[in-house]
Enzyme design. Structure first.
Site, PDB file in Angstrom:
ATOM      1  N   ARG A   1       2.178  14.877   6.438  1.00 59.96           N
ATOM      2  CA  ARG A   1       3.257  15.457   7.623  1.00 59.96           C
ATOM      3  C   ARG A   1       4.760  15.260   6.997  1.00 59.96           C
ATOM      4  O   ARG A   1       5.679  15.664   7.984  1.00 59.96           O
ATOM      5  CB  ARG A   1       3.022  14.442   8.748  1.00 59.96           C
ATOM      6  CG  ARG A   1       1.692  14.865   9.455  1.00 59.96           C
ATOM      7  CD  ARG A   1       1.577  13.830  10.614  1.00 59.96           C
ATOM      8  NE  ARG A   1       0.588  12.638   9.978  1.00 59.96           N
ATOM      9  CZ  ARG A   1       0.666  11.620  10.624  1.00 59.96           C
ATOM     10  NH1 ARG A   1       0.943  11.568  11.956  1.00 59.96           N
ATOM     11  NH2 ARG A   1      -0.148  10.500  10.428  1.00 59.96           N
TER      12      ARG A   1
ATOM     13  N   GLY B   1      -9.551   4.013   2.313  1.00 55.63           N
ATOM     14  CA  GLY B   1      -9.242   3.422   3.385  1.00 55.63           C
ATOM     15  C   GLY B   1      -8.345   2.116   3.079  1.00 55.63           C
ATOM     16  O   GLY B   1      -8.332   1.700   1.730  1.00 55.63           O
TER      17      GLY B   1
ATOM     18  N   GLY C   1      -1.341   6.502  -0.113  1.00 57.63           N
ATOM     19  CA  GLY C   1      -1.416   7.684   0.887  1.00 57.63           C
ATOM     20  C   GLY C   1      -0.761   9.076   0.592  1.00 57.63           C
ATOM     21  O   GLY C   1       0.312   8.935   0.040  1.00 57.63           O
TER      22      GLY C   1
ATOM     23  N   ASN D   1      42.912  14.952 -22.729  1.00 54.50           N
ATOM     24  CA  ASN D   1      42.246  14.230 -23.330  1.00 54.50           C
ATOM     25  C   ASN D   1      40.961  14.429 -24.120  1.00 54.50           C
ATOM     26  O   ASN D   1      40.512  13.695 -24.828  1.00 54.50           O
ATOM     27  CB  ASN D   1      41.620  12.988 -22.154  1.00 54.50           C
ATOM     28  CG  ASN D   1      40.808  13.584 -21.290  1.00 54.50           C
ATOM     29  OD1 ASN D   1      40.891  14.756 -20.929  1.00 54.50           O
ATOM     30  ND2 ASN D   1      39.842  12.817 -20.735  1.00 54.50           N
TER      31      ASN D   1
ATOM     32  N   TYR E   1       3.392  -1.983   3.431  1.00 54.89           N
ATOM     33  CA  TYR E   1       3.316  -0.818   3.427  1.00 54.89           C
ATOM     34  C   TYR E   1       4.457  -0.166   2.932  1.00 54.89           C
ATOM     35  O   TYR E   1       5.595  -0.690   3.490  1.00 54.89           O
ATOM     36  CB  TYR E   1       2.831  -0.159   4.812  1.00 54.89           C
ATOM     37  CG  TYR E   1       1.441  -0.931   5.215  1.00 54.89           C
ATOM     38  CD1 TYR E   1       0.326  -0.374   5.136  1.00 54.89           C
ATOM     39  CD2 TYR E   1       1.649  -2.186   6.087  1.00 54.89           C
ATOM     40  CE1 TYR E   1      -0.875  -0.768   5.511  1.00 54.89           C
ATOM     41  CE2 TYR E   1       0.364  -2.723   6.285  1.00 54.89           C
ATOM     42  CZ  TYR E   1      -0.903  -2.080   6.153  1.00 54.89           C
ATOM     43  OH  TYR E   1      -2.166  -2.848   6.382  1.00 54.89           O
TER      44      TYR E   1
ATOM     45  N   GLU F   1      -9.517   0.069  15.765  1.00 52.60           N
ATOM     46  CA  GLU F   1      -8.953   1.306  15.469  1.00 52.60           C
ATOM     47  C   GLU F   1      -9.120   2.416  16.647  1.00 52.60           C
ATOM     48  O   GLU F   1     -10.132   2.302  17.363  1.00 52.60           O
ATOM     49  CB  GLU F   1      -9.671   1.988  14.328  1.00 52.60           C
ATOM     50  CG  GLU F   1      -9.245   1.229  13.030  1.00 52.60           C
ATOM     51  CD  GLU F   1      -7.764   0.932  12.873  1.00 52.60           C
ATOM     52  OE1 GLU F   1      -6.878   1.789  12.709  1.00 52.60           O
ATOM     53  OE2 GLU F   1      -7.513  -0.357  12.971  1.00 52.60           O
TER      54      GLU F   1
ATOM     55  N   LEU G   1       0.873  -1.217   0.085  1.00 50.19           N
ATOM     56  CA  LEU G   1       0.078   0.036  -0.166  1.00 50.19           C
ATOM     57  C   LEU G   1       1.055   1.222  -0.048  1.00 50.19           C
ATOM     58  O   LEU G   1       1.798   1.365   0.891  1.00 50.19           O
ATOM     59  CB  LEU G   1      -0.857  -0.085   1.201  1.00 50.19           C
ATOM     60  CG  LEU G   1      -1.862  -1.138   1.430  1.00 50.19           C
ATOM     61  CD1 LEU G   1      -3.006  -1.088   2.395  1.00 50.19           C
ATOM     62  CD2 LEU G   1      -2.398  -1.510   0.124  1.00 50.19           C
TER      63      LEU G   1
HETATM   64  C1  UD1 Z   1      -3.498   1.387  10.039  1.00 48.13           C
HETATM   65  C2  UD1 Z   1      -4.272   0.179  10.631  1.00 48.13           C
HETATM   66  C3  UD1 Z   1      -4.116   0.200  11.993  1.00 48.13           C
HETATM   67  C4  UD1 Z   1      -2.648  -0.057  12.545  1.00 48.13           C
HETATM   68  C5  UD1 Z   1      -1.684   0.959  11.660  1.00 48.13           C
HETATM   69  C6  UD1 Z   1      -0.236   0.510  11.566  1.00 48.13           C
HETATM   70  C7  UD1 Z   1      -6.376   0.228   9.392  1.00 48.13           C
HETATM   71  C8  UD1 Z   1      -7.730   0.355   9.218  1.00 48.13           C
HETATM   72  N1  UD1 Z   1      -5.820   0.539  10.442  1.00 48.13           N
HETATM   73  O1  UD1 Z   1      -3.974   2.543  10.939  1.00 48.13           O
HETATM   74  O2  UD1 Z   1      -4.913  -0.822  12.829  1.00 48.13           O
HETATM   75  O3  UD1 Z   1      -2.278  -0.121  13.850  1.00 48.13           O
HETATM   76  O4  UD1 Z   1      -2.005   0.972  10.371  1.00 48.13           O
HETATM   77  O5  UD1 Z   1       0.496   1.724  11.290  1.00 48.13           O
HETATM   78  O6  UD1 Z   1      -5.792  -0.616   8.309  1.00 48.13           O
HETATM   79  N2  UD1 Z   1      -3.338   3.604   2.430  1.00 48.13           N
HETATM   80  C9  UD1 Z   1      -3.737   3.556   1.299  1.00 48.13           C
HETATM   81  N3  UD1 Z   1      -4.976   3.842   0.886  1.00 48.13           N
HETATM   82  C10 UD1 Z   1      -5.995   4.002   1.673  1.00 48.13           C
HETATM   83  C11 UD1 Z   1      -5.567   4.157   3.081  1.00 48.13           C
HETATM   84  C12 UD1 Z   1      -4.365   3.933   3.457  1.00 48.13           C
HETATM   85  O7  UD1 Z   1      -2.851   3.261   0.393  1.00 48.13           O
HETATM   86  O8  UD1 Z   1      -7.116   4.364   1.282  1.00 48.13           O
HETATM   87  C13 UD1 Z   1      -1.945   3.577   2.912  1.00 48.13           C
HETATM   88  C14 UD1 Z   1      -1.426   4.289   3.633  1.00 48.13           C
HETATM   89  O9  UD1 Z   1      -0.577   5.149   2.575  1.00 48.13           O
HETATM   90  C15 UD1 Z   1      -0.247   4.225   4.705  1.00 48.13           C
HETATM   91  C16 UD1 Z   1      -1.309   2.847   4.941  1.00 48.13           C
HETATM   92  O10 UD1 Z   1      -1.785   2.407   3.991  1.00 48.13           O
HETATM   93  O11 UD1 Z   1       0.728   3.684   4.078  1.00 48.13           O
HETATM   94  C17 UD1 Z   1      -1.695   2.810   6.266  1.00 48.13           C
HETATM   95  O12 UD1 Z   1      -2.925   4.084   6.446  1.00 48.13           O
HETATM   96  P1  UD1 Z   1      -3.150   4.722   7.440  1.00 48.13           P
HETATM   97  O13 UD1 Z   1      -4.253   5.511   6.889  1.00 48.13           O
HETATM   98  O14 UD1 Z   1      -1.830   5.602   8.167  1.00 48.13           O
HETATM   99  O15 UD1 Z   1      -3.488   3.864   8.758  1.00 48.13           O
HETATM  100  P2  UD1 Z   1      -3.506   4.113   9.982  1.00 48.13           P
HETATM  101  O16 UD1 Z   1      -4.662   4.932  10.630  1.00 48.13           O
HETATM  102  O17 UD1 Z   1      -1.964   4.207  10.488  1.00 48.13           O
END
Ligand code: UD1
Ligand code: CA
Length: 455
Positions: A16, A79, A12, A385, A101, A153, A9
């Site tokens: 930050r 999500g 995002g 050269n 990730y 969550e 994944l």
């Molecule tokens: C997620 C987990 C959480 C875990 C945490 C660990 C879920 C719902 N929650 O939360 O349980 O403790 O990771 O770090 O999965 N991303 C996408 N597309 C999206 C959403 C996210 O590619 O639509 C990617 C983001 O770029 C990121 C990763 O997925 O790299 C995690 O997404 P993020 O929204 O940061 O999840 P957390 O809220 O941290």
């Protein structure tokens, strides 16, 4: 065993980071975070690697020219569950799917192997970690008998659940067929209005799919990067690991906190590395090699006993045994130094093949040149050269001696044991054992009247 497909994944935004660059392209140890993860997927022998991209998708793809990665575009970040769903059409039903990730770069292949080995048609595997401060993470909810039943969550958790310190790393492995049946059932009726991948845990529990749990060896493996402070923390951890490995393989480090490895470094026994050395690409240091302070060494092989003195830069060079380089030397790509060669201060070499025992000790440029053995190149010698269009070769025979401040206008060759007088501009070949002097003869004018100041 069914094939393994890895979904990474990376859609995002990473706001930050305060960056124009997509977060997953920020580097740890000189390599984009996403590429670390892709390399780890390869190390697992994945049959398919699927990158889910959204924010900066084009930039990410361009920076990742990998034929073995299939891209899936997630136009809106709805999500983590929605993100994984974008990759599913390209994954066969009988595969095992591992979710990683792009911003969790240092996960280790061993840990993932342990995780993936627990996946079957009737079991899902989840990587969890117990943290002193679980703030922000999804909590692992277990039943009385210890079985995992759900992930909640942070934003959806009850005060009681918030006290749970075992958290979801986000990394999980599961059968593709199960995922394909579960993901379409996800809802977004939660505090963030997102389709949570984590909701598949409760579905698994409800369908009597066993939930196996594995833990990483250290928390750093599963640490994600949201800002540049966290990026720097992972960088330091990674570098400390590299330093430890080098020491355990036989290198003495003047200070393990002051060495940077941005690639693969192989060391023999009794290698010595002084402070602030930076290694990039593939570097091999044979037994007894010594690297002075402040050196940058990229894609190079140094033979045993070779010493590189302070502040030298070596790029794309191979060096034999017992050579001496620097201080302040610059070896550019295509430099090949044989045994016992000496390259001194403020000497630049490029596409230069230098025979055994030859010396270029001071203030020289030697490019597109072949030097025999035991050649002595005097201070300030330059190979001319380049005529502005083409590059030409210079050849210096075995045992030849080039006086200081000589310009060798290529193409030109100097024969074996020939001598060139200091200050010469050599435009014609010099035969073996000849002396070439190519400068105007000195005139001394007697009783010279020095100019006087006009009043
Ligand atoms: C997620 C987990 C959480 C875990 C945490 C660990 C879920 C719902 N929650 O939360 O349980 O403790 O990771 O770090 O999965 N991303 C996408 N597309 C999206 C959403 C996210 O590619 O639509 C990617 C983001 O770029 C990121 C990763 O997925 O790299 C995690 O997404 P993020 O929204 O940061 O999840 P957390 O809220 O941290
Ligand atoms: Ca996160």
């Amino acid at each position: 065993m069914s094939s393994l497909h890895v979904v990474v994944l990376a859609a995002g935004q990473g706001s930050r980071m305060k960056s124009l660059q997509p977060k997953v392209l920020h580097a740890v140890a000189g390599k984009p975070m996403l590429h670390h993860v892709i390399d780890t997927a390869r190390a697992l022998g994945a049959a398919g690697i699927h990158g889910v991209i959204g924010h900066g998708a084009e930039q990410v793809q361009q920076a990742t020219p990998a034929a073995d990665v299939t891209w899936a575009l997630q136009e809106q970040q709805l999500g983590t569950g929605h993100a994984v769903a974008q990759a599913l059409p390209a994954i066969p039903d009988d595969a095992r799917v591992l979710v990683l990730y792009g911003d969790v770069p240092l996960i280790k292949a061993d840990t993932l192997q342990r995780l993936v080995s627990q996946v079957s048609d009737h079991s899902l595997a989840l990587l969890t970690v117990t943290l002193d401060n679980p703030d922000g993470y999804g909590r692992i909810v277990r039943a009385e008998d210890g079985a995992v039943v759900a992930i909640v969550e942070q934003k959806d958790a009850s005060p009681e659940q918030l006290r749970i310190t075992e958290v979801n790393t986000g990394i999980l492995a599961v059968n593709a067929r199960l995922l394909k049946s579960w993901l379409p059932q996800l809802g977004n009726n939660n505090a963030q209005g997102e389709y949570y991948l984590t909701d598949v845990i409760a579905m698994a529990a409800a369908h009597e799919v066993a939930i196996q749990v594995a833990q990483p060896d250290t928390g750093f493996e599963v640490q994600g990067v949201n800002n540049r402070v966290q990026l720097a923390e992972l960088e330091r951890w990674y570098q400390r690991q590299q330093a430890q490995r080098l020491m355990l393989e036989g290198a003495t480090l003047a200070d393990p906190e002051r060495v940077d490895v941005r690639g693969q470094v192989t060391v023999g026994a009794d290698v010595y590395i002084d402070v602030n050395a930076v290694f990039e690409g593939e570097v091999t240091l044979a037994d007894g090699v010594s690297i002075g302070p402040g050196c940058v060494i990229r894609n190079a092989r140094l033979g045993s006993g070779t010493r590189v003195h302070a502040h030298s830069v070596i790029d794309g060079a191979s060096v034999g045994r017992d050579a001496q380089i620097g201080p302040f030397a610059r070896l550019r790509p295509g430099t090949q130094l044989a045994d016992r060669t000496k390259i001194g201060n403020f000497v630049e070499t490029k596409q230069a093949v230098v025979g055994a025992g030859s010396k270029i000790n001071h203030l020289s440029y030697v490019g597109d040149a072949t030097l025999g053995t035991e050649v002595n190149v005097g201070a300030g010698t330059i190979t001319c050269n380049y005529d502005g269009v083409n590059k030409y070769q210079t050849r210096l025979g075995d045992g030849s001696f080039i006086g200081s401040n000589t310009a060798l206008v290529a193409p030109v060759s100097v024969g074996e044991r020939a001598v060139v007088g200091a200050g010469s501009t050599v435009t014609r070949d010099v035969e073996a054992e000849e002396l070439a002097v190519a400068r105007s003869r000195q005139r001394n004018i007697q009783h010279w009247q020095r100019p006087e100041k006009q009043s």
